[in-house]
Design a protein around this motif. Structure first.
Motif, PDB file in Angstrom:
ATOM      1  N   GLU A  22     -24.553 -19.245  34.987  1.00 47.45           N
ATOM      2  CA  GLU A  22     -24.372 -17.848  35.923  1.00 47.45           C
ATOM      3  C   GLU A  22     -23.183 -18.052  36.576  1.00 47.45           C
ATOM      4  OE1 GLU A  22     -27.065 -15.897  38.292  1.00 47.45           O
ATOM      5  OE2 GLU A  22     -28.439 -15.552  36.696  1.00 47.45           O
ATOM      6  N   GLY A  23     -22.812 -19.507  36.872  1.00 42.77           N
ATOM      7  CA  GLY A  23     -21.738 -19.538  37.538  1.00 42.77           C
ATOM      8  C   GLY A  23     -20.457 -20.001  36.765  1.00 42.77           C
ATOM      9  N   MET A  24     -20.516 -19.690  35.356  1.00 43.93           N
ATOM     10  CA  MET A  24     -19.550 -20.289  34.539  1.00 43.93           C
ATOM     11  C   MET A  24     -18.884 -19.258  33.729  1.00 43.93           C
ATOM     12  SD  MET A  24     -21.517 -23.554  32.868  1.00 43.93           S
ATOM     13  CE  MET A  24     -20.182 -23.970  31.701  1.00 43.93           C
ATOM     14  N   TYR A  25     -17.428 -19.138  33.466  1.00 45.82           N
ATOM     15  CA  TYR A  25     -16.801 -18.237  32.808  1.00 45.82           C
ATOM     16  C   TYR A  25     -17.686 -18.148  31.371  1.00 45.82           C
ATOM     17  CZ  TYR A  25     -13.160 -16.761  35.907  1.00 45.82           C
ATOM     18  OH  TYR A  25     -12.472 -16.220  36.905  1.00 45.82           O
ATOM     19  N   PRO A  26     -17.831 -17.081  30.841  1.00 45.34           N
ATOM     20  CA  PRO A  26     -18.368 -17.025  29.438  1.00 45.34           C
ATOM     21  C   PRO A  26     -17.257 -17.919  28.218  1.00 45.34           C
ATOM     22  CG  PRO A  26     -17.480 -14.998  29.935  1.00 45.34           C
ATOM     23  CD  PRO A  26     -17.235 -15.710  31.215  1.00 45.34           C
ATOM     24  N   PRO A  27     -18.113 -18.193  27.314  1.00 47.58           N
ATOM     25  CA  PRO A  27     -17.544 -19.003  26.416  1.00 47.58           C
ATOM     26  C   PRO A  27     -16.325 -18.602  25.621  1.00 47.58           C
ATOM     27  CG  PRO A  27     -19.497 -18.344  25.627  1.00 47.58           C
ATOM     28  CD  PRO A  27     -19.517 -17.909  26.842  1.00 47.58           C
ATOM     29  N   MET A  28     -15.636 -19.115  25.138  1.00 45.10           N
ATOM     30  CA  MET A  28     -14.420 -18.636  24.112  1.00 45.10           C
ATOM     31  C   MET A  28     -15.179 -19.405  22.849  1.00 45.10           C
ATOM     32  SD  MET A  28     -11.042 -20.196  26.080  1.00 45.10           S
ATOM     33  CE  MET A  28     -12.156 -20.894  27.454  1.00 45.10           C
ATOM     34  N   ILE A  29     -15.192 -18.361  21.880  1.00 49.36           N
ATOM     35  CA  ILE A  29     -15.643 -18.727  20.608  1.00 49.36           C
ATOM     36  C   ILE A  29     -14.304 -18.876  19.579  1.00 49.36           C
ATOM     37  CG2 ILE A  29     -17.205 -17.963  18.725  1.00 49.36           C
ATOM     38  CD1 ILE A  29     -18.836 -16.528  20.877  1.00 49.36           C
ATOM     39  N   LEU A  30     -14.401 -20.030  18.960  1.00 50.41           N
ATOM     40  CA  LEU A  30     -13.245 -20.490  18.249  1.00 50.41           C
ATOM     41  C   LEU A  30     -13.484 -20.625  16.668  1.00 50.41           C
ATOM     42  CD1 LEU A  30     -11.568 -23.027  20.834  1.00 50.41           C
ATOM     43  CD2 LEU A  30     -10.604 -20.684  19.664  1.00 50.41           C
ATOM     44  N   ASP A  31     -12.787 -20.178  15.682  1.00 52.09           N
ATOM     45  CA  ASP A  31     -13.124 -20.665  14.265  1.00 52.09           C
ATOM     46  C   ASP A  31     -14.477 -19.898  13.899  1.00 52.09           C
ATOM     47  OD1 ASP A  31     -10.836 -22.217  14.172  1.00 52.09           O
ATOM     48  OD2 ASP A  31     -11.922 -23.869  15.038  1.00 52.09           O
ATOM     49  N   GLU A  32     -14.506 -18.862  14.369  1.00 51.05           N
ATOM     50  CA  GLU A  32     -15.943 -18.248  13.851  1.00 51.05           C
ATOM     51  C   GLU A  32     -15.224 -17.271  12.599  1.00 51.05           C
ATOM     52  OE1 GLU A  32     -19.297 -15.921  16.399  1.00 51.05           O
ATOM     53  OE2 GLU A  32     -17.268 -14.728  16.381  1.00 51.05           O
TER      54      GLU A  32
ATOM     55  N   ALA B 157     -20.728 -20.083  12.124  1.00 52.43           N
ATOM     56  CA  ALA B 157     -20.505 -19.847  13.392  1.00 52.43           C
ATOM     57  C   ALA B 157     -19.630 -20.591  13.922  1.00 52.43           C
ATOM     58  CB  ALA B 157     -22.154 -20.749  13.678  1.00 52.43           C
ATOM     59  N   GLY B 158     -19.006 -20.142  15.175  1.00 53.78           N
ATOM     60  CA  GLY B 158     -17.793 -20.761  15.735  1.00 53.78           C
ATOM     61  C   GLY B 158     -18.092 -21.820  16.625  1.00 53.78           C
ATOM     62  N   GLN B 159     -17.073 -22.496  17.156  1.00 56.52           N
ATOM     63  CA  GLN B 159     -17.342 -23.353  18.109  1.00 56.52           C
ATOM     64  C   GLN B 159     -17.099 -22.855  19.767  1.00 56.52           C
ATOM     65  OE1 GLN B 159     -18.716 -26.532  19.129  1.00 56.52           O
ATOM     66  NE2 GLN B 159     -17.564 -27.119  16.996  1.00 56.52           N
ATOM     67  N   GLN B 160     -18.148 -23.099  20.632  1.00 53.09           N
ATOM     68  CA  GLN B 160     -17.952 -22.485  21.783  1.00 53.09           C
ATOM     69  C   GLN B 160     -17.101 -23.490  22.779  1.00 53.09           C
ATOM     70  OE1 GLN B 160     -21.763 -21.238  23.423  1.00 53.09           O
ATOM     71  NE2 GLN B 160     -21.789 -19.433  21.881  1.00 53.09           N
ATOM     72  N   TYR B 161     -16.300 -22.909  23.406  1.00 53.98           N
ATOM     73  CA  TYR B 161     -15.494 -23.819  24.393  1.00 53.98           C
ATOM     74  C   TYR B 161     -15.733 -22.999  25.912  1.00 53.98           C
ATOM     75  CZ  TYR B 161     -13.035 -26.802  21.242  1.00 53.98           C
ATOM     76  OH  TYR B 161     -12.558 -27.620  20.230  1.00 53.98           O
ATOM     77  N   TYR B 162     -15.786 -23.925  26.975  1.00 51.46           N
ATOM     78  CA  TYR B 162     -16.155 -23.261  28.022  1.00 51.46           C
ATOM     79  C   TYR B 162     -15.141 -23.816  29.133  1.00 51.46           C
ATOM     80  CZ  TYR B 162     -20.774 -21.578  27.224  1.00 51.46           C
ATOM     81  OH  TYR B 162     -21.858 -20.899  27.044  1.00 51.46           O
TER      82      TYR B 162
END
Length: 662
Positions: free
Chosen positions: A325-335, A346-351
């Motif tokens: 909840e305290g984190m920015y939502p993920p960026m999803i790459l290469d999806e 499925a892409g790769q999630q980066y936080y």
RNA sequence: GCCCCCCUAGCUCAGUCGGUAGAGCGUUUCCAUGGUAAGGAAAAGGUCACCAGUUCGAUUCUGGUGGGGGGCUCCA
């Protein structure tokens, strides 16, 4: 009338049996409440033979609480007078004042507060007596049927928290009636008391603001309207309090950040994300440089880690489980998506990282570690991003992106006590170097309901923290059960120049992460051992500490931190070249000096430098030029004329290197 | 996130009961050459936060979005 024997303020006395404390203390207007046999009671209380009575002054902590509590009652009465359909919540005294929660037809606005305040003044003027009346649960429920919140409190009588206990604590259920001139009740409230003898004993009060608050402090409950007020034993004290608030407002880092051109929060970037302007940048760099130097001296190793990571790291650390909840939502790459929008690959999630510890653990783990390397202290100015709820953001002290002066110490269990001890000394001395002097410590201990780790580990670590705290000779407050689930901690609370406390550094033992990351080192006997991990941040965050220092110094930073240390002001343009040479020499000596070559008059330049809170104004005119000297004007308005340039430079350099305030 | 309030020039703020706006400071230029907190003059500078709706017409009214403030909750 028969006589009874009572002890009044330590002296035996015989009084008429119908005498009450209100009469006994009649001559002392300061006495507004009393203790009878040790318990705080109204002055109207009947006395019995043998009672030990002690007068309580309105200026004592207990007297102030009663004053404020009674003022809260007056406010509630006024509110129901002005807004008849308003339901009552609770109204306790708090530090410097009181509040009362209401459930009104419509939320209050500032005009309403004025109306309420003038209604209160009338009630105070009326001199209504506060009369205590014992009732039963059944009667109270009947009488207060139109007050649903009060009825709820009656139901929880006895088990109340600190706040609700003001209403219904104690063994008896009581209602306080406010009696009008004719002796008839004009208003009543469920309340434990005690109260002032009458409303005219309220010397000075003011309503401060209205705000919303959840009923009984829970997000799940309905939201009530809270009005905050303050009340004091005299108008002078009220004025002094209001001045203190005004002073705090003047030092507000958000205001000074604007006025001194230190930082801003451009709307385009987003809420809680600051940019530092050149002047703020200088202060910040000076703060960081000194911290870096001290960390080097304390044998920290400097590391760097990226701001982003794949989700796997925070899965491993557990942050995604308990901190998402305290984190920015993920960026999803290469999806890759199908034409219909469903996921093909499925892409790769980066936080964005909200914490640095997992990275440091990876550095620890990057190769086999030996006990010879311990304690290993990994330090980083690590910038983290936390998706704080919008309502909690506050300038630079509570932001969404900020840089921690973060370090993780890996050591053996045996090393832990000595490490914590020297660490705490280091922390406190560093804070002192930045100009904070007044500290107390808070030791947060285990919450058995919610914790990981062995009992013995917790005991050992808590004991080590306790000893380290004790060794500092500072007041230590116990925060029983307040520790995070993964380990006990000490936090350093610092008081600023106007007496406000700020939580600064934390030193936190962690039993969880070494396990989750399976951290190990090779011990002397060749066995694999798990290190103890200590998290610590001295500033907490650089931005936050920056904000605290700004408020502490009210923007008048000591020379070593001041963005501009010297402003050169020629008396007239004719002396600008002479002064320019002097300024150049200062710059060459490493002083942040500037010449004010604008075409303002010198008076205006003095004023400008003063408002920018520059520590030194260096002025030169004909007299100075003829003797190869300059004149000082200090921030406090004092001056020193005819100082040879070399001496001036030496004086300034000395305060910078010694980090003294001027 | 929740409740209330706010958003007009770089800053601090006026103002328009619906007919597209002002001041002070700051900035620029000119004049003044001045010994310790504001010398004088002129000029530039605004899609009245943004997007919709109502209206002949919206900076003004309504709704939404963004940002800010005060609290609540949170801050491992």
């Amino acid at each position: 009338m028969s006589l009874i024997n009572v002890t009044v303020d330590g002296a035996q006395r015989s009084v008429e049996a119908d005498q009450r404390p209100t009469q006994i203390f009649a001559e002392d207007k300061e006495i507004v409440v009393c203790k009878i046999n040790g318990a705080l009671k109204d002055l109207w209380t009947d006395l019995v033979d043998g009672d030990v009575v002690e007068g309580i002054s309105i200026s004592s902590p207990e007297g102030l609480s009663v004053l404020r509590h009674s003022t809260a009652h007056v406010m509630a009465q006024a509110v129901q007078q002005v807004f008849a359909q308003t339901r009552l919540g609770i109204g306790p005294p708090i530090t410097d004042g009181f509040y009362y929660d209401f459930d009104p037809q419509n939320p209050f606005n500032p005009d309403d507060l004025e109306k309420i305040e003038s209604a209160m003044r009338k009630i105070v003027k009326d001199g209504q007596r506060f009369k205590r009346r014992v009732t039963t649960e059944a009667d109270a429920l009947k009488e207060l049927a139109h007050e649903p919140y009060k009825c709820e409190l009656i139901g929880i009588k006895g088990g109340g928290t600190d706040e609700t206990s003001v209403e219904v604590g104690g063994t008896e259920l009581t209602i306080y009636d406010n009696l009008g001139r004719d002796g008839q009740p004009v208003w009543s409230d469920l309340c434990r008391g005690p109260h002032l003898p009458s409303t005219k004993h309220i010397p000075a009060f003011k309503l401060m603001r209205s705000a919303a608050a959840y009923w009984r402090g829970s997000e799940k409950n309905p939201m009530l309207q809270r009005i905050y007020g303050t009340a004091w034993p005299s108008q002078d004290e009220l004025n002094a309090y209001l001045e203190l608030l005004a002073e705090a407002e003047k030092r507000d880092h958000r205001r000074l950040g604007q006025e001194l051109d230190l930082f801003s929060f451009p709307e385009e970037i987003g809420s809680g994300l600051a940019v530092f302007h050149p002047k703020g940048g200088i202060i910040r760099r000076a703060m960081e440089d000194y911290s870096r130097k001290r960390h080097e001296e304390e044998n920290y190793d400097f590391v760097y880690s990226p701001h982003l990571t794949k989700a796997a790291l925070f899965q491993k650390s557990g942050h995604l489980d308990w901190y998402s909840e305290g984190m920015y939502p993920p960026m999803i790459l290469d999806e890759e998506l199908h034409a219909d929008g469903t996921v093909r690959r499925a892409g790769q999630q980066y936080y964005m990282k909200p914490m640095n510890c997992p990275f440091h653990n990876l550095i620890f783990q990057s190769r086999q570690r030996s006990y010879r390397e311990l304690p290993l202290r990994l330090f980083e100015f690590g910038t983290v991003y936390r998706y704080e709820k919008s309502g909690v953001l506050h300038g630079i002290t509570r932001a969404r992106g900020f840089t921690q002066d973060d370090a993780h110490i890996y050591c053996t269990k045996e090393q832990m006590p000595a490490e914590l001890d020297s660490l705490l000394t280091f922390v406190l001395n560093l804070l002192r170097d930045y100009g904070l002097q007044d500290f107390y410590l808070e030791l947060s201990t285990r919450n058995p309901e919610k914790s990981v780790g062995e009992d013995s580990d917790w005991e050992e670590a808590t004991e080590a923290l306790r000893k380290a705290a004790l060794a500092q000779g500072l007041e230590t407050v116990l925060d029983e059960g307040g520790a995070a689930f993964y380990g006990p901690k000490i936090s350093v609370q610092a008081k600023d120049a106007i007496g406000r406390t700020w939580q600064m550094s934390t030193i936190q033992v962690d039993f969880q992460l070494p396990q989750r990351f399976e951290l190990e080192f090779a011990a002397a006997d060749g066995s694999r051992q798990r290190p103890v991990m200590i998290h610590r941040a001295l500033f907490g965050s650089i931005e936050r500490f920056f904000g605290v220092l700004t408020e502490h110094y009210s923007g008048a930073f000591p020379p070593w931190l001041a963005p501009v240390q010297v402003v050169g002001i020629p008396v007239a343009e004719a002396f600008a070249d002479y002064l320019s040479d002097a300024i150049k020499k200062m710059k060459a000596a490493g002083i942040r000096a500037e010449l004010d070559s604008s075409d303002d008059r010198m008076q205006k330049k003095v004023r400008n430098a003063q408002m920018q809170k520059v520590p030194y104004m260096i002025i030169a005119g004909e007299e100075d030029m003829n003797s190869g000297a300059v004149s000082f004007r200090y921030r406090n308005g004092e001056q020193k004329n005819g100082v040879p340039i070399a001496d001036a430079i030496a004086e300034i350099l000395a305060t910078i290197s010694q980090r003294t305030q001027v």
